[in-house]
Design an enzyme around this catalytic site. Structure first.
Site, PDB file in Angstrom:
ATOM      1  N   ARG A 101       0.883  -1.184   0.000  1.00 17.75           N
ATOM      2  CA  ARG A 101       0.000   0.000   0.000  1.00 17.75           C
ATOM      3  C   ARG A 101       0.907   1.216   0.000  1.00 17.75           C
ATOM      4  NH1 ARG A 101      -5.286   1.422   3.565  1.00 17.75           N
ATOM      5  NH2 ARG A 101      -6.091  -0.023   2.017  1.00 17.75           N
ATOM      6  N   HIS A 128      -7.339   0.540  -6.391  1.00 15.07           N
ATOM      7  CA  HIS A 128      -7.514  -0.346  -5.223  1.00 15.07           C
ATOM      8  C   HIS A 128      -8.160  -1.654  -5.703  1.00 15.07           C
ATOM      9  CE1 HIS A 128      -7.605  -1.589  -1.194  1.00 15.07           C
ATOM     10  NE2 HIS A 128      -8.499  -0.778  -0.673  1.00 15.07           N
ATOM     11  N   GLN A 131      -9.896  -4.161  -3.322  1.00 14.99           N
ATOM     12  CA  GLN A 131     -11.236  -3.727  -2.919  1.00 14.99           C
ATOM     13  C   GLN A 131     -12.251  -4.154  -3.980  1.00 14.99           C
ATOM     14  OE1 GLN A 131     -12.116  -2.000   0.044  1.00 14.99           O
ATOM     15  NE2 GLN A 131     -14.120  -2.661  -0.684  1.00 14.99           N
ATOM     16  N   ASP A 218     -17.617   6.508  -1.265  1.00 18.98           N
ATOM     17  CA  ASP A 218     -16.331   6.455  -0.549  1.00 18.98           C
ATOM     18  C   ASP A 218     -16.056   7.859  -0.019  1.00 18.98           C
ATOM     19  OD1 ASP A 218     -13.826   5.703   0.416  1.00 18.98           O
ATOM     20  OD2 ASP A 218     -12.833   5.798  -1.537  1.00 18.98           O
ATOM     21  N   CYS A 256     -16.425   1.259   0.817  1.00 18.60           N
ATOM     22  CA  CYS A 256     -15.226   0.444   1.050  1.00 18.60           C
ATOM     23  C   CYS A 256     -14.724   0.568   2.480  1.00 18.60           C
ATOM     24  CB  CYS A 256     -14.141   0.848   0.066  1.00 18.60           C
ATOM     25  SG  CYS A 256     -13.695   2.573   0.213  1.00 18.60           S
ATOM     26  N   ARG A 284     -13.346  -8.767   1.869  1.00 17.01           N
ATOM     27  CA  ARG A 284     -11.938  -8.499   1.603  1.00 17.01           C
ATOM     28  C   ARG A 284     -11.107  -9.737   1.941  1.00 17.01           C
ATOM     29  NH1 ARG A 284      -9.848  -3.394   1.497  1.00 17.01           N
ATOM     30  NH2 ARG A 284      -8.007  -4.542   0.810  1.00 17.01           N
TER      31      ARG A 284
HETATM   32  N1   CP Z   1     -11.152  -0.467   2.377  1.00 18.21           N
HETATM   33  C1   CP Z   1      -9.886  -0.463   2.835  1.00 18.21           C
HETATM   34  O1   CP Z   1      -8.929  -0.685   2.107  1.00 18.21           O
HETATM   35  O2   CP Z   1      -9.780  -0.234   4.171  1.00 18.21           O
HETATM   36  P1   CP Z   1      -8.441   0.006   4.991  1.00 18.21           P
HETATM   37  O3   CP Z   1      -7.915   1.362   4.622  1.00 18.21           O
HETATM   38  O4   CP Z   1      -8.876  -0.086   6.423  1.00 18.21           O
HETATM   39  O5   CP Z   1      -7.464  -1.069   4.632  1.00 18.21           O
HETATM   40  N1  NVA Z   2     -10.236   6.425  -1.217  1.00 18.03           N
HETATM   41  C1  NVA Z   2      -9.793   6.031   0.097  1.00 18.03           C
HETATM   42  C2  NVA Z   2      -9.924   4.568   0.256  1.00 18.03           C
HETATM   43  C3  NVA Z   2      -9.472   4.001   1.556  1.00 18.03           C
HETATM   44  C4  NVA Z   2      -9.575   2.527   1.623  1.00 18.03           C
HETATM   45  C5  NVA Z   2      -8.363   6.484   0.314  1.00 18.03           C
HETATM   46  O1  NVA Z   2      -7.559   6.345  -0.613  1.00 18.03           O
HETATM   47  O2  NVA Z   2      -8.054   6.991   1.383  1.00 18.03           O
END
Ligand code: CP
Ligand code: NVA
Length: 296
Positions: A101, A128, A131, A218, A256, A284
């Site tokens: 990430r 993502h 997701q 989101d 999400c 997930r």
């Molecule tokens: N949806 C998602 O990726 O959540 P986190 O940021 O908690 O991993």
């Molecule tokens: N769009 C959000 C998703 C988190 C899982 C972010 O990037 O912070």
């Protein structure tokens, strides 16, 4: 192979991951572990915080008979002088798969180029895909397939962009509503058209929701966008993008997570009977087990 974008999978491979995910979900419900990761290790690089991604990957590795190592921003040299390519090559000598990430999508691409084990995108500023796997599994379970109309109401962000591609791959009927200036990248829309069909794009949530079975939203301010916070909150709230129970109506609500209650969604909408966000979050775990089993 790497899993940096949802369309790194062919349609058949995507179907295979989702089928494996359902099988593994059933297996877990029966209290059984699987063996896809026996003796294998997942390295998990995190430049940004995470609840679901971190815990679902780590738990998933355990349920597959393997092991996961959390590598946070203060745990490794990445981001403190060691280049991405060196991290990729060193980690590949220890672990069997890397999940990352990171902020810059180019970093996960570089990891993928230099690693000799599969690299999985656990969220970048652009995409993502993990997701999306869980989202498609959740929709498939609810609608016994992909015969559903989904309205994305929110930012054209990383989660949205991957979902647009995933929807095109499986033939979901998708409409995307974003305020002016916050739309999905043109390259993503073009790619969706190549994969099947580009979504309808509108700037009004009410229009998007006509005939929709599912509303997906989101956060308005993604991780790394904190400096744009005031501007984005103003733009999205002024354009009427907050998901209230009234806007949601009798549609299912997907998010999400994490949710910013009182920003993109009200507490009552998120807590309503139509909210399937916890099933989505659980998926997930199973979707990623399906992915890991397929990659390994
Ligand atoms: N949806 C998602 O990726 O959540 P986190 O940021 O908690 O991993
Ligand atoms: N769009 C959000 C998703 C988190 C899982 C972010 O990037 O912070």
């Amino acid at each position: 192979m790497n899993f940096l974008n949802i369309d790194d999978l062919t349609r058949d491979e995507l179907d295979d991951v989702l089928t494996r995910a359902s099988d593994l979900k059933e297996r877990t419900a029966r209290g059984k572990t699987a063996e896809a990761m026996n003796g294998k290790t997942l390295g998990m690089i995190f430049e940004k915080p995470s609840t679901r991604t971190r815990v679902s990957f780590e738990t998933g590795a355990t349920q597959l008979g393997g092991h996961a190592i959390f590598l946070g921003p203060d745990d490794i040299h990445l981001g403190h002088g060691e280049p991405v390519r060196d991290t990729a090559r060193a980690l590949s000598r220890y672990v069997d798969v890397i999940m990352a990430r990171v902020f810059d999508h180019a970093d996960v691409v570089e990891l993928g180029e230099y690693a000799t084990v599969p690299v999985v995108n656990g969220l970048t500023d652009d995409a993502h895909p993990c997701q999306t796997l869980a989202d498609l599994l959740t929709i498939k379970e609810r609608f016994d397939g992909f015969d559903a109309r989904v309205a994305w109401v929110g930012d054209g962000n990383n989660v949205c962009q991957s979902f647009v591609l995933g929807a095109a791959m499986v033939g979901l009927d998708l409409v995307v509503a974003t305020p002016e200036g916050y739309g999905v990248d043109d390259a993503v829309l073009d790619r969706a058209a190549e994969l099947g069909s580009a979504p309808d794009v509108v700037s009004d949530p009410e229009t998007a929701l006509e005939g929709a079975d599912v509303l997906y939203t989101d956060v308005w301010v993604s991780m790394g966008e904190e400096s744009e916070r005031a501007e984005k909150l103003d733009a999205f709230s002024t354009a009427g993008f907050q998901v209230t129970e009234e806007l949601l109506g009798d549609r299912l609500l997907m998010h999400c997570l994490p949710a910013h209650r009182s920003e993109e969604v009200t507490d009552s909408a998120l807590e309503s009977e139509n909210s399937i966000v916890w099933d989505q979050a659980e998926n997930r775990l199973h979707a990623q087990k399906g992915l890991l089993a397929s990659l390994l």
